[in-house]
Design a protein around this motif. Structure first.
Motif, short mmCIF file in Angstrom:
data_model
loop_
_atom_site.label_atom_id
_atom_site.label_comp_id
_atom_site.label_asym_id
_atom_site.label_seq_id
_atom_site.Cartn_x
_atom_site.Cartn_y
_atom_site.Cartn_z
N SER A 431 0.78 -1.19 0.02
CA SER A 431 -0.09 0.11 0.00
C SER A 431 0.79 1.39 -0.08
O SER A 431 1.95 1.19 0.73
CB SER A 431 -0.93 -0.07 1.20
OG SER A 431 -1.64 1.34 1.32
N LYS A 432 0.52 2.19 -0.79
CA LYS A 432 1.33 3.55 -0.75
C LYS A 432 0.34 4.53 0.02
O LYS A 432 0.81 5.60 -0.28
CB LYS A 432 1.38 4.13 -2.42
CG LYS A 432 1.86 2.99 -3.16
CD LYS A 432 2.24 3.51 -4.61
CE LYS A 432 2.76 2.77 -5.41
NZ LYS A 432 3.19 3.04 -6.90
N ASN A 433 -0.43 4.03 0.79
CA ASN A 433 -1.13 5.21 1.76
C ASN A 433 -1.04 4.68 3.23
O ASN A 433 -1.54 3.45 3.62
CB ASN A 433 -2.60 5.11 1.39
CG ASN A 433 -3.46 6.12 2.05
OD1 ASN A 433 -3.16 6.35 3.31
ND2 ASN A 433 -4.40 6.64 1.37
N GLU A 434 -0.43 5.44 3.98
CA GLU A 434 -0.04 4.92 5.51
C GLU A 434 -1.25 4.90 6.09
O GLU A 434 -1.27 3.99 6.95
CB GLU A 434 1.01 5.93 6.14
CG GLU A 434 2.53 5.57 5.81
CD GLU A 434 2.99 5.80 4.22
OE1 GLU A 434 3.82 5.28 4.07
OE2 GLU A 434 2.22 6.49 3.64
N GLU A 435 -2.10 5.99 5.89
CA GLU A 435 -3.40 6.03 6.59
C GLU A 435 -4.45 4.55 6.25
O GLU A 435 -5.02 4.06 7.28
CB GLU A 435 -4.37 7.22 6.35
CG GLU A 435 -3.57 8.47 6.89
CD GLU A 435 -4.70 9.56 6.48
OE1 GLU A 435 -4.36 10.59 7.26
OE2 GLU A 435 -5.43 9.60 5.55
#
Length: 743
Positions: A431-435
């Motif tokens: 995933s490129k989205n930490e959230e």
């Protein structure tokens, strides 16, 4: 998931172990070649000696499978099988060392294939003696064939190895038999060029009709994956084909379209359906490591050194260059290269000089070596994969869609707990989205706890945001900075945390840079407006910096106007900031027919901004250069490409990249535009600047440049590996289109 993956894997290196039905059902890739060969075999009356075939292709291209498919189709065609018996030799025939051995083995296979020939092997062997045994053996076989009204098709894989075992007299004798009898026909397979077919002094010079097996093209590769997906119920492959076609295309080109490697990739796609091209490559390399390691271990020491040097060179190299690297005399290197060519490890690239070039024949073998044994500082493979991914693209939205489906499946209680853990781990990694990663891990812990599998919770792992909270609470600000710099996407709160950490370790300059960028993006203004008190309380040490920078920016006013694609004054007073650069590039990419319609709107937007042009100096200069090239003002080029790349590198390493053009494709487009404007030498000179290793970083673009300079650098252009040819052709097509669009 793959319904029954092991049969596919177990037979990929040995198609003989597949049942006839399974091989026919899975025969997907070589249908055109098969149809042509089978028609010729079926329609040939064999009343006179027929043309013999040689199927040539590197290992893994499907030669063995094609030979078996021909045999099975003959067996399934009653009229043909009634007169023609196909005999498939083993891929390795260690017991054959002479022409007489070949006839003995043929008699044995023939006896096994048809009860009419029962006892044939014993009859042949009984004639063994010191005088003319080979002639009596083949005469016996031909006599039996004629007696029963049968013809024989010998399907011999690795026929080159067999021919090497025959002395010159036996070679001439085999040629004589095949030229004079109408009862026996040969279709052979070979992974390498056979010297005897190209040396006019040898018995088999131009004897066989050669059928070349090239790597799969784009359409064939996609068709292969879809058909495999249908056969093995792998819906994931269809999803990848639809949503991430660039992933297949990048791997296909890197592997040369070798079928065996493609089938291995099929398994990886099914098992790792959220992977990236580079991740796929690593898994694939693990699968082929035993095969390639064995190949290296079997080479003599000097040949190992030469192969290693060629692998490290990647592009083709000449004998003198190799001799310098391996510290051997050129004549020794030449002798070893000849053996490596004969063994199919190395191929020679002819030049118009005496200094020919050499490279590893199987390009994926070269990739395997680079990725397994290169120095950590050698990032050529990473750069090439990155270049391919930028050209052929992925789909981040599709990945997030898959993650949400996984979360919803857990919410509905439809996931087995162990599977939920594994999928979460995989998705969290890519995933490129930490959230999103944080939310996914929390949801998984809740799901495991709710379903009584608390012992698995420890394996879920902590998200980056959870680790960050601990580090901040413990005062580990330097470690927090390193963690934040590793984030793939920095949200506003993350940037504020990063600026705070720098202040708390007394690095005011770094904190100021971060806050400047936040203000330029209007994030700080909206954040303070919406939650002023909260931000003041959480980040009190930022307030002085915020107001200081705001004051500086409010005093600076730069107006940028576009006039048919150029600024009113494109000289030293021009200052393109981040947003102005964005608009300029949007304008640059518009089709010619649309430009006039948007000039007014762009002027209104740009003139309304008060922006500092100092922060994005390198980007500004490169955009200026793009406009100069576009308008033919080549004498004004700033030569700031290296500074642009340096700026990108710094921003990537610090996790502070905010511009939509923070990656290298702006540089790629600049170089393409130079080629479109026929500024070939200017582009070439950029590639000669060694600091940024642009030859390796943008390798397909480098060879596209050399394409236009072949007359001056013919040998350099020939160094290009075949895995790059299609990508270079794509670049050349884009350059040709840009020459039209930006004339």
């Amino acid at each position: 998931m793959l319904a029954n993956p092991r049969p596919l894997v177990a037979t990929i290196y040995n198609p003989h172990t597949q049942s006839k039905e399974a091989l026919i059902a899975g025969f997907i890739a070589r249908k055109a070649k098969f149809d042509r060969l089978f028609r010729d075999i079926r329609d040939a009356p064999m009343t006179a000696p027929e043309q013999h075939y040689l199927i040539q292709g590197v290992r893994g291209m499907g030669k063995t499978t094609l030979l078996l498919r021909l045999a099975y189709e003959i067996e399934n065609t009653p009229d043909l099988y009634a007169r023609l018996i196909p005999i498939v030799f083993n891929e390795e025939e260690y017991g054959i060392s002479s022409l007489a051995d070949l006839w003995e083995r043929t008699a044995q296979y023939l006896e096994e294939a048809d009860p009419l020939f029962s006892g044939l092997e014993k009859t042949v062997v009984a004639q063994y003696g010191p005088d003319d045994y080979e002639r009596r053996a083949i005469d016996t076989i031909i006599g039996e064939l004629q007696q029963h009204g049968k013809k024989l098709l010998l399907l011999i894989d690795n026929i080159g190895d067999l021919l090497k075992k025959l002395d010159d007299q036996e070679g001439k004798r085999l040629r004589e038999v095949l030229l004079t009898t109408a009862d026996i026909r040969i279709v052979g397979g070979t992974p390498t060029t056979i010297d005897q077919t190209h040396d006019y002094a040898k018995p088999f010079f131009e004897f066989f009709k050669v059928v070349h097996l090239e790597g799969l093209n784009k359409t064939e590769a996609i068709d292969l994956f879809l058909k495999l997906g249908e056969a093995f119920h792998a819906d994931a492959v269809k999803q990848i084909v639809e949503h991430q076609p660039g992933r297949i295309e990048a791997i296909r080109r890197l592997t040369g379209g070798v079928i065996r490697t493609m089938v291995l990739l099929f398994e990886i796609m099914v098992e790792e359906n959220s992977g990236s091209v580079f991740k796929d490559l690593n898994v694939l390399l693990d699968r082929v490591t035993p095969l390639y390691k064995h190949r290296m271990d079997d080479l003599p020491t000097q040949q190992q050194k030469i192969v290693a040097a060629l692998a490290q060179a990647w592009d083709a190299a000449n004998t003198k260059e190799l001799a310098q690297v391996v510290r051997l005399e050129s004549k020794v290197v030449s002798a070893q290269l000849k053996q490596l060519i004969n063994n199919g490890v190395v191929e020679k690239v002819e030049t118009n000089t005496k200094n020919h070039l050499y490279r590893l024949e199987e390009r994926f073998f070269n990739i395997w070596y680079l990725m397994r044994f290169s120095r950590r500082t050698d990032q050529r493979m990473l750069w090439l994969v990155k270049f391919f991914e930028e050209m052929f693209g992925g789909d981040e939205a599709w990945l997030e869609e898959r993650i949400w489906k996984h979360i919803h499946a857990m919410e509905r209680g439809q996931m087995e707990e162990q599977a939920a853990l594994y999928l979460t781990t995989a998705y969290a990694e890519v995933s490129k989205n930490e959230e999103m990663e944080d939310f996914l891990r929390k949801k998984t812990r809740t799901y495991l706890s709710k379903n009584g599998r608390s012992e698995l919770i420890k394996d879920v792992g902590e998200s980056k945001h959870e680790n960050l909270t601990k580090l901040l609470n413990d005062g580990e600000y330097e470690r927090a900075i390193e963690l934040l710099k590793s984030f793939k996407k920095l949200k506003l709160k993350d940037r504020l945390d990063l600026a705070s950490c720098y202040i708390l370790i007394d690095d005011i300059d770094e904190a100021t840079l971060i806050v400047k960028k936040i203000i330029i993006r209007d994030e700080m203004q909206s954040a303070i407006t919406e939650n002023y008190v909260g931000y003041q309380q959480q980040y009190p040490h930022l307030e002085a910096i915020i107001y200081r920078i705001s004051g500086i920016i409010s005093q600076v006013s730069f107006r940028v106007r576009l006039n048919n694609g150029v600024t009113e004054d494109i000289g030293t007073e021009l200052s393109l900031s981040a947003m102005a650069s964005e608009i300029a590039m949007q304008y640059f990419y518009l089709k010619a027919s649309d430009r006039k319609q948007v000039v007014g709107k762009l002027n209104d937007k740009i003139s309304a901004w008060n922006l500092s042009g100092t922060i994005y100096f390198s980007q500004k200069e490169l955009v200026k250069d793009i406009i100069y090239v576009w308008k033919g003002l080549f004498q004004k080029l700033s030569g700031k490409l290296a500074e642009y790349l340096r700026s990108n590198e710094i921003e990537r390493n610090t996790g502070l990249s905010t511009s939509p053009y923070d990656d290298d494709f702006l540089a790629i487009d600049f170089l393409k535009l130079l080629l479109a404007k026929k500024q070939y030498h200017t582009a070439y000179n950029y590639f000669q600047q060694e600091e940024w290793q642009l030859k390796d970083r943008f390798k397909p673009l480098y060879y596209a440049t050399l394409y236009f300079l072949q007359d001056e650098y013919p040998t350099d252009y020939l160094r290009m590996g075949p895995e790059l040819r299609e990508t270079v052709d794509d670049v050349l097509a884009e350059v040709a289109q840009m020459a039209i669009d930006y004339a």
